[in-house]
Design an enzyme around this catalytic site. Structure first.
Site, PDB file in Angstrom:
ATOM      1  N   HIS A  41      10.945  26.738  26.883  1.00  0.00           N
ATOM      2  CA  HIS A  41      10.302  28.053  26.961  1.00  0.00           C
ATOM      3  C   HIS A  41       9.855  28.366  28.396  1.00  0.00           C
ATOM      4  CE1 HIS A  41       8.676  31.265  24.214  1.00  0.00           C
ATOM      5  NE2 HIS A  41       8.398  31.686  25.436  1.00  0.00           N
ATOM      6  N   THR A  42       9.596  27.334  29.187  1.00  0.00           N
ATOM      7  CA  THR A  42       9.171  27.580  30.577  1.00  0.00           C
ATOM      8  C   THR A  42      10.293  28.245  31.377  1.00  0.00           C
ATOM      9  OG1 THR A  42       7.744  25.650  30.405  1.00  0.00           O
ATOM     10  CG2 THR A  42       8.141  26.486  32.617  1.00  0.00           C
ATOM     11  N   HIS A  62      15.334  22.613  33.785  1.00  0.00           N
ATOM     12  CA  HIS A  62      14.580  21.432  34.243  1.00  0.00           C
ATOM     13  C   HIS A  62      14.595  20.325  33.199  1.00  0.00           C
ATOM     14  CE1 HIS A  62      11.803  23.860  31.857  1.00  0.00           C
ATOM     15  NE2 HIS A  62      11.163  22.744  31.576  1.00  0.00           N
ATOM     16  N   CYS A 106       2.269  13.594  40.925  1.00  0.00           N
ATOM     17  CA  CYS A 106       2.678  13.190  42.278  1.00  0.00           C
ATOM     18  C   CYS A 106       2.680  14.420  43.193  1.00  0.00           C
ATOM     19  CB  CYS A 106       4.090  12.594  42.207  1.00  0.00           C
ATOM     20  SG  CYS A 106       4.808  12.205  43.801  1.00  0.00           S
ATOM     21  N   ARG A 365      15.494  23.582  19.751  1.00  0.00           N
ATOM     22  CA  ARG A 365      16.033  23.392  21.096  1.00  0.00           C
ATOM     23  C   ARG A 365      17.504  23.746  21.114  1.00  0.00           C
ATOM     24  NH1 ARG A 365      12.004  23.828  24.070  1.00  0.00           N
ATOM     25  NH2 ARG A 365      11.632  22.310  25.727  1.00  0.00           N
TER      26      ARG A 365
HETATM   27  N1  LIG Z   1       2.509  21.565  30.180  1.00  0.00           N
HETATM   28  C1  LIG Z   1       3.778  21.211  30.208  1.00  0.00           C
HETATM   29  O1  LIG Z   1       4.152  20.214  30.860  1.00  0.00           O
HETATM   30  C2  LIG Z   1       4.787  21.973  29.424  1.00  0.00           C
HETATM   31  C3  LIG Z   1       6.061  21.434  29.187  1.00  0.00           C
HETATM   32  C4  LIG Z   1       6.967  22.160  28.410  1.00  0.00           C
HETATM   33  C5  LIG Z   1       6.628  23.402  27.900  1.00  0.00           C
HETATM   34  N2  LIG Z   1       5.400  23.915  28.161  1.00  0.00           N
HETATM   35  C6  LIG Z   1       4.978  25.197  27.573  1.00  0.00           C
HETATM   36  O2  LIG Z   1       4.694  24.955  26.199  1.00  0.00           O
HETATM   37  C7  LIG Z   1       4.846  26.166  25.448  1.00  0.00           C
HETATM   38  C8  LIG Z   1       5.748  25.923  24.264  1.00  0.00           C
HETATM   39  O3  LIG Z   1       7.075  25.682  24.685  1.00  0.00           O
HETATM   40  P1  LIG Z   1       8.244  25.532  23.586  1.00  0.00           P
HETATM   41  O4  LIG Z   1       9.482  25.197  24.338  1.00  0.00           O
HETATM   42  O5  LIG Z   1       7.787  24.692  22.477  1.00  0.00           O
HETATM   43  O6  LIG Z   1       8.328  27.047  23.071  1.00  0.00           O
HETATM   44  P2  LIG Z   1       8.909  27.567  21.664  1.00  0.00           P
HETATM   45  O7  LIG Z   1       9.231  29.003  21.891  1.00  0.00           O
HETATM   46  O8  LIG Z   1       9.975  26.654  21.196  1.00  0.00           O
HETATM   47  O9  LIG Z   1       7.685  27.417  20.635  1.00  0.00           O
HETATM   48  C9  LIG Z   1       6.545  28.202  20.648  1.00  0.00           C
HETATM   49  C10 LIG Z   1       5.988  28.235  19.221  1.00  0.00           C
HETATM   50  O10 LIG Z   1       4.713  28.883  19.243  1.00  0.00           O
HETATM   51  C11 LIG Z   1       4.642  29.759  18.132  1.00  0.00           C
HETATM   52  N3  LIG Z   1       3.657  30.801  18.413  1.00  0.00           N
HETATM   53  C12 LIG Z   1       3.766  31.865  19.232  1.00  0.00           C
HETATM   54  N4  LIG Z   1       2.640  32.600  19.207  1.00  0.00           N
HETATM   55  C13 LIG Z   1       1.784  31.976  18.358  1.00  0.00           C
HETATM   56  C14 LIG Z   1       0.470  32.267  17.913  1.00  0.00           C
HETATM   57  N5  LIG Z   1      -0.202  33.338  18.345  1.00  0.00           N
HETATM   58  N6  LIG Z   1      -0.097  31.417  17.033  1.00  0.00           N
HETATM   59  C15 LIG Z   1       0.566  30.322  16.589  1.00  0.00           C
HETATM   60  N7  LIG Z   1       1.831  30.003  16.974  1.00  0.00           N
HETATM   61  C16 LIG Z   1       2.431  30.831  17.844  1.00  0.00           C
HETATM   62  C17 LIG Z   1       6.061  30.270  17.983  1.00  0.00           C
HETATM   63  O11 LIG Z   1       6.295  30.837  16.700  1.00  0.00           O
HETATM   64  C18 LIG Z   1       6.862  29.022  18.245  1.00  0.00           C
HETATM   65  O12 LIG Z   1       7.047  28.263  17.053  1.00  0.00           O
HETATM   66  C19 LIG Z   1       5.382  27.178  26.447  1.00  0.00           C
HETATM   67  O13 LIG Z   1       4.287  27.931  26.961  1.00  0.00           O
HETATM   68  C20 LIG Z   1       5.984  26.316  27.541  1.00  0.00           C
HETATM   69  O14 LIG Z   1       6.059  27.015  28.770  1.00  0.00           O
HETATM   70  C21 LIG Z   1       4.480  23.235  28.909  1.00  0.00           C
HETATM   71  N1  LIG Z   2       4.372  27.693  38.013  1.00  0.00           N
HETATM   72  C1  LIG Z   2       3.396  28.036  37.004  1.00  0.00           C
HETATM   73  C2  LIG Z   2       2.941  26.885  36.197  1.00  0.00           C
HETATM   74  C3  LIG Z   2       4.070  26.222  35.446  1.00  0.00           C
HETATM   75  C4  LIG Z   2       3.602  24.910  34.897  1.00  0.00           C
HETATM   76  O1  LIG Z   2       2.418  24.734  34.563  1.00  0.00           O
HETATM   77  N2  LIG Z   2       4.514  23.973  34.785  1.00  0.00           N
HETATM   78  C5  LIG Z   2       4.215  22.686  34.182  1.00  0.00           C
HETATM   79  C6  LIG Z   2       5.463  22.191  33.570  1.00  0.00           C
HETATM   80  S1  LIG Z   2       6.095  23.267  32.321  1.00  0.00           S
HETATM   81  C7  LIG Z   2       7.519  22.485  31.858  1.00  0.00           C
HETATM   82  O2  LIG Z   2       8.119  23.165  30.890  1.00  0.00           O
HETATM   83  C8  LIG Z   2       3.811  21.667  35.246  1.00  0.00           C
HETATM   84  O3  LIG Z   2       4.360  20.591  35.374  1.00  0.00           O
HETATM   85  N3  LIG Z   2       2.803  21.993  35.968  1.00  0.00           N
HETATM   86  C9  LIG Z   2       2.310  21.152  37.040  1.00  0.00           C
HETATM   87  C10 LIG Z   2       2.880  21.579  38.364  1.00  0.00           C
HETATM   88  O4  LIG Z   2       3.653  22.561  38.368  1.00  0.00           O
HETATM   89  O5  LIG Z   2       2.580  20.945  39.369  1.00  0.00           O
HETATM   90  C11 LIG Z   2       2.226  28.780  37.607  1.00  0.00           C
HETATM   91  O6  LIG Z   2       2.197  28.925  38.837  1.00  0.00           O
HETATM   92  O7  LIG Z   2       1.376  29.225  36.815  1.00  0.00           O
HETATM   93 ZN   LIG Z   3       9.895  22.429  29.981  1.00  0.00          ZN
HETATM   94 ZN   LIG Z   4       3.478  10.408  44.479  1.00  0.00          ZN
END
Ligand SMILES: NC(=O)c1ccc[n+]([C@@H]2O[C@H](COP(=O)([O-])OP(=O)(O)OC[C@H]3O[C@@H](n4cnc5c(N)ncnc54)[C@H](O)[C@@H]3O)[C@@H](O)[C@H]2O)c1
Ligand SMILES: N[C@@H](CCC(=O)N[C@@H](CSCO)C(=O)NCC(=O)O)C(=O)O
Ligand SMILES: [Zn+2]
Ligand SMILES: [Zn+2]
Length: 370
Positions: A41-42, A62, A106, A365
């Site tokens: 989703h990102t 990615h 990192c 996915r």
């Molecule tokens: N922090 C990280 O390292 C990291 C890594 C990967 C993805 N992400 C983020 O995680 C999130 C999910 O990614 P994904 O690939 O699983 O997406 P996805 O689209 O596969 O899944 C999102 C899910 O959330 C549900 N949803 C949407 N709105 C909602 C609501 N209001 N209430 C309850 N459920 C709701 C959708 O129906 C769906 O099932 C995205 O924001 C993505 O950018 C973050």
């Molecule tokens: N560039 C965005 C933030 C995006 C973000 O938070 N990316 C996560 C990975 S999402 C993977 O699907 C992450 O790793 N964050 C740590 C980093 O980017 O260093 C923004 O500017 O808001």
């Molecule tokens: Zn991702």
């Molecule tokens: Zn490092």
């Protein structure tokens, strides 16, 4: 050399499949042939122009897996023929963050990575003589890509590319958020908001950790069946429910609130609900979802005064070169599941369909195979 790639020329436009010029690896870099890549989703959030760091034209992607084809001067940890997973969170093992033992974030190449550039400040991709930017240091929507040596994890050769690519983001993020960041203990009650490609991996991580209740929450009713496949014990469809109603329901179901909640939606309103659904005195909410540029989180400070904790996690707190090969082993040993979550396998030419399926809620996915 030339490489086929899906290029994001502008926000909110479909990716275009073109042949790019790709410069070979410089010192400390490796050339990788990408065999398969997931669509996270990102990627969609960046393509939709919602990422404050989004740069165009660029090669997104990615969540890949592939084979090292060439290494630049000084590269010692991988060689041509090695199977690897690109890392958007590299692991240099030398910077302050890597040495701290407190984080996986990192900082060795973060500044150039965020500008769509390689560590030397240049890009390896170009089209008709014009530069094309890298994305998250990976650019896996290209058949060949160049990565810093510190941004590849060497993996075992019997792991299929088509499924192990998902370890490059979704699997590691979801499972790692439970095991590395929250450190869920046997008997804890866990609530997962958003049961997509990340949330289902949080669910299987919670099952692995021996959680008691694993409550899944989504507004798409089809996600109940998906959650149950991976260990969800209870489901709540919150479509049309107010924040207070959702919080009250979770508090009732979990006898006072969850030990851990996880936001896997990227919706800042849901993030607030997830925090407030935590148990008074100790509950912790982990933000995984990436919110649109300009969005902010809010709650009454009283929620924190009364012992709830708000935290976040990137790449599930995993140190890529160290942890990713172990997660591949977990998969190959049957400790975690990946295959059923790969709902669609597409060619590069079909990549835009993968984004459509995600937006329609029809895929968990989609994986592109080259
Ligand atoms: N922090 C990280 O390292 C990291 C890594 C990967 C993805 N992400 C983020 O995680 C999130 C999910 O990614 P994904 O690939 O699983 O997406 P996805 O689209 O596969 O899944 C999102 C899910 O959330 C549900 N949803 C949407 N709105 C909602 C609501 N209001 N209430 C309850 N459920 C709701 C959708 O129906 C769906 O099932 C995205 O924001 C993505 O950018 C973050
Ligand atoms: N560039 C965005 C933030 C995006 C973000 O938070 N990316 C996560 C990975 S999402 C993977 O699907 C992450 O790793 N964050 C740590 C980093 O980017 O260093 C923004 O500017 O808001
Ligand atoms: Zn991702
Ligand atoms: Zn490092």
């Amino acid at each position: 050399m030339k490489t086929r790639a899906a290029v994001a020329f502008a926000p909110k436009q479909p990716l275009e499949i073109v042949e790019l010029d790709l410069e070979g690896p410089k010192a400390g870099e490796v050339l990788v042939e990408i065999m398969a890549t997931g669509i996270c989703h990102t990627d969609a959030y960046t393509l939709d122009g919602l990422d404050s760091e989004g740069i165009f034209p660029s090669v997104l992607g990615h969540e890949g897996a592939g084979i090292v084809r060439e290494v630049g001067a000084g590269v010692t940890s991988v060689k041509p023929g090695d199977h690897v997973i690109p890392l958007y969170t590299p692991e240099c093992r030398q910077c302050k963050s890597c040495l701290s033992g407190k984080t996986n974030l990192c900082t060795a190449i973060r500044a150039t990575q965020g500008k769509g550039l390689m560590p030397d400040g240049t890009t390896r991709f170009s089209y008709k003589g014009e530069p094309i930017f890298h994305y998250m240091g990976c650019s896996t929507f290209s058949n060949f890509t160049v990565l810093p040596e510190i941004a590849v994890a060497k993996i075992r050769e019997d792991a299929p590319f088509q499924t192990s690519c998902y370890i490059g983001c979704g699997v590691t993020t979801g499972v790692g958020a439970v095991t590395n960041t929250a450190k869920v203990q046997v008997g804890d009650n866990v609530v997962v908001f958003g049961l997509g490609g990340i949330g289902l991996n949080v669910i299987q991580g919670a099952r692995l950790a021996g959680a008691n209740m694993i409550v899944g929450i989504d507004i798409n009713p089809d996600r109940e069946e998906w959650g149950r496949k991976f260990g969800m014990t209870h489901f709540l469809n919150t479509k049309g429910m107010s924040r207070d109603e959702v919080v009250a329901k979770v508090v009732e179901m979990t006898d006072g609130g969850a030990d851990y909640t996880f936001d896997c939606t990227g919706n800042t309103e849901v993030m607030r609900t997830a925090l407030e659904a935590c148990h008074r005195g100790w509950g912790t909410s982990i933000i995984i979802g990436v919110a649109e540029a300009g969005k902010e989180i809010a709650t009454r400070p009283f929620q924190l005064v009364t012992g709830r904790n708000w935290r976040g996690t990137a790449f599930g707190g995993a140190k890529g070169r160290t942890d990713v090969p172990k997660i591949v082993d977990w998969y190959m040993d049957g400790k975690i599941e990946i295959d059923p979550m790969i709902t669609h396998v597409l060619s590069l030419e079909e990549i835009n369909k993968g984004f459509d399926l995600m937006h329609a809620g029809e895929s968990i996915r989609s994986v592109v195979v080259f």
